[in-house]
Design an enzyme around this catalytic site. Structure first.
Site, PDB file in Angstrom:
ATOM      1  N   ASP A  26       0.920  -1.054  -0.146  1.00  0.00           N
ATOM      2  CA  ASP A  26       0.090  -0.064  -0.061  1.00  0.00           C
ATOM      3  C   ASP A  26       0.896   1.227  -0.083  1.00  0.00           C
ATOM      4  O   ASP A  26       1.389   1.428   1.077  1.00  0.00           O
ATOM      5  CB  ASP A  26      -0.716   0.136   1.274  1.00  0.00           C
ATOM      6  CG  ASP A  26      -1.844   0.851   1.189  1.00  0.00           C
ATOM      7  OD1 ASP A  26      -1.976   1.779   0.229  1.00  0.00           O
ATOM      8  OD2 ASP A  26      -2.785   0.969   1.941  1.00  0.00           O
ATOM      9  N   ASP A 120      -2.849   2.714  -6.021  1.00  0.00           N
ATOM     10  CA  ASP A 120      -2.019   2.778  -5.052  1.00  0.00           C
ATOM     11  C   ASP A 120      -1.816   1.382  -3.884  1.00  0.00           C
ATOM     12  O   ASP A 120      -1.082   1.496  -3.096  1.00  0.00           O
ATOM     13  CB  ASP A 120      -2.189   3.852  -4.050  1.00  0.00           C
ATOM     14  CG  ASP A 120      -3.573   3.939  -3.300  1.00  0.00           C
ATOM     15  OD1 ASP A 120      -4.389   2.825  -3.948  1.00  0.00           O
ATOM     16  OD2 ASP A 120      -3.870   4.741  -2.575  1.00  0.00           O
ATOM     17  N   GLU A 121      -2.348   0.427  -4.392  1.00  0.00           N
ATOM     18  CA  GLU A 121      -2.450  -0.715  -3.640  1.00  0.00           C
ATOM     19  C   GLU A 121      -2.628  -2.124  -4.623  1.00  0.00           C
ATOM     20  O   GLU A 121      -3.434  -2.018  -5.422  1.00  0.00           O
ATOM     21  CB  GLU A 121      -3.333  -0.823  -2.170  1.00  0.00           C
ATOM     22  CG  GLU A 121      -4.648  -0.755  -2.710  1.00  0.00           C
ATOM     23  CD  GLU A 121      -5.575  -0.811  -1.282  1.00  0.00           C
ATOM     24  OE1 GLU A 121      -5.215  -1.701  -0.396  1.00  0.00           O
ATOM     25  OE2 GLU A 121      -6.609  -0.119  -1.416  1.00  0.00           O
TER      26      GLU A 121
END
Length: 376
Positions: A26, A120-121
């Site tokens: 993350d 983003d993850e």
């Protein structure tokens, strides 16, 4: 107990699942961190990625801004009140997507089993990795180091035997942290956790759990399967398993997003004419979430639930997909005009959604759809 593999078609048999090594990565305050990286004058300052305005919501906040209580999906006007010194920047999704692709290239050096959740993850299955590193922990450390050295950004990572635990672990030492949950840790690690830490347990479910005396994962473990199924239906089995650290779901590469939506229930039933403000707010939330996707959504959906619990949906697929939050909002409000149940009708819930995600090159024909579904 029912067979978990049958209930979860994306699951592997329990023995195979127990042998997995999963990493959840993350990126830390991703959009804001990219802005601070690219403009050194922003480093150490409270940065909020959002358009200013009464109708805007926060896309991301730097950790300096979070100290003031600023959070993603918060109304921008609230963020401005909490942190008057915040530097507001309009989001640049083209740049964020380019950085996300660079992060993905680092992941691919180690495994092809990558399941992105957003820009983003992502989950990574490193049960077998390309670089012959001896442990999943070393893989996670290497990935975090490569992101730092090559992209000048930080990422947090969680390592565990399944996706559920890996996601909890990645949040444990944020920002710029690494946490490992071993199979032998489950009986000491899980029980003290607040039940709201379980991914997927939102405010509504958390409230329902607390109403029956479940505050922690340990409390949840004390309920047998039949009692949970009586309260939560099929989701009761999922809660029963997660409380014991059981998650057989596989890492599925490139899982396509089918839809993004947000909905809310009114404190009192209201007429259609009073729904505009909430529709605008929900459209903001949906638009912000959709900016994390590389593909474009073609169809706008409006959902309403009447005071009699009937669900109504209206949808529209324009030739050109919505290109701004304002356009999405206007389409959602126009769909409201296609509801004609009379001024006396009251509504208890409204929702806004995007669906029919396609690559940008695709161009479908316009399509109107209307439906009135049965009683909820």
């Amino acid at each position: 107990m029912e067979d978990a593999t049958r209930l979860h078609p994306e699951a592997d048999p329990p023995r195979e699942a127990m042998l997995r090594k999963i990493v959840h990565v993350d990126m830390d305050a991703f959009y804001a961190s990219v802005e601070q990286r690219d403009d050194p004058t922003l480093r150490g300052k409270p940065v909020v990625v959002a358009w200013r305005g009464n109708r805007s919501v926060v896309c991301a906040a730097s950790y300096e801004a979070r100290r003031f209580g600023v959070r993603s999906a918060m109304p921008a006007i609230t963020a401005e009140r909490l942190c008057p010194e915040a530097i507001f920047l309009p989001p640049d999704f083209t740049r964020y997507k380019a950085v996300s692709r660079a992060v993905r290239e680092i992941f691919q050096r180690h495994t092809d089993l990558i399941e992105p959740l957003s820009l983003d993850e992502a989950y990574l299955d490193v049960t077998e990795n390309k670089t012959d590193l001896p442990t999943a922990t070393k893989v996670a450390k290497t990935i975090r180091g490569q992101i730092r050295e090559e992209l000048f950004l930080t990422a947090s990572a969680g390592v565990a035997p399944n996706k559920f635990l890996a996601k909890i672990a990645s949040d444990w030492r944020k920002p710029d942290g690494l946490f490992v949950i071993q199979p032998g840790d489950l009986d000491t690690f899980l029980p003290p956790l607040p039940v709201g830490r379980i991914p997927g347990v939102g405010k509504v479910t958390e409230t329902r759990l607390k109403q029956i005396g479940i505050q922690t994962v340990g409390d949840l473990r004390a309920f047998d399967l039949k009692a949970l199924e009586a309260q939560f239906g099929r989701y009761g089995l999922r809660l029963y398993e997660l409380a014991r650290g059981i998650d057989h779901s596989r890492v599925i590469p490139d899982r396509p997003t089918k839809s993004i939506s947000a909905e809310d229930t009114f404190q009192r039933d209201i007429p259609l004419s009073e729904t505009e403000e909430l529709i605008r707010h929900l459209a903001e939330k949906v638009w912000s979430a959709s900016r994390k996707e590389s593909r474009m959504a073609r169809t706008v959906i409006l959902k309403l639930k009447t005071s009699e619990f009937n669900i109504l949906t209206r949808s529209y697929t324009p030739v050109v997909p919505p290109v701004s939050c304002e356009e999405l909002t206007m389409i959602a409000l126009s769909l409201r005009e296609r509801i004609d149940l009379g001024p006396a009708q009251r509504f208890r819930l409204v929702g806004v959604g995007l669906s029919n995600f396609r690559e940008a090159k695709d161009s479908p024909s316009p399509l109107f759809e209307e439906s009135i579904l049965g009683v909820a």
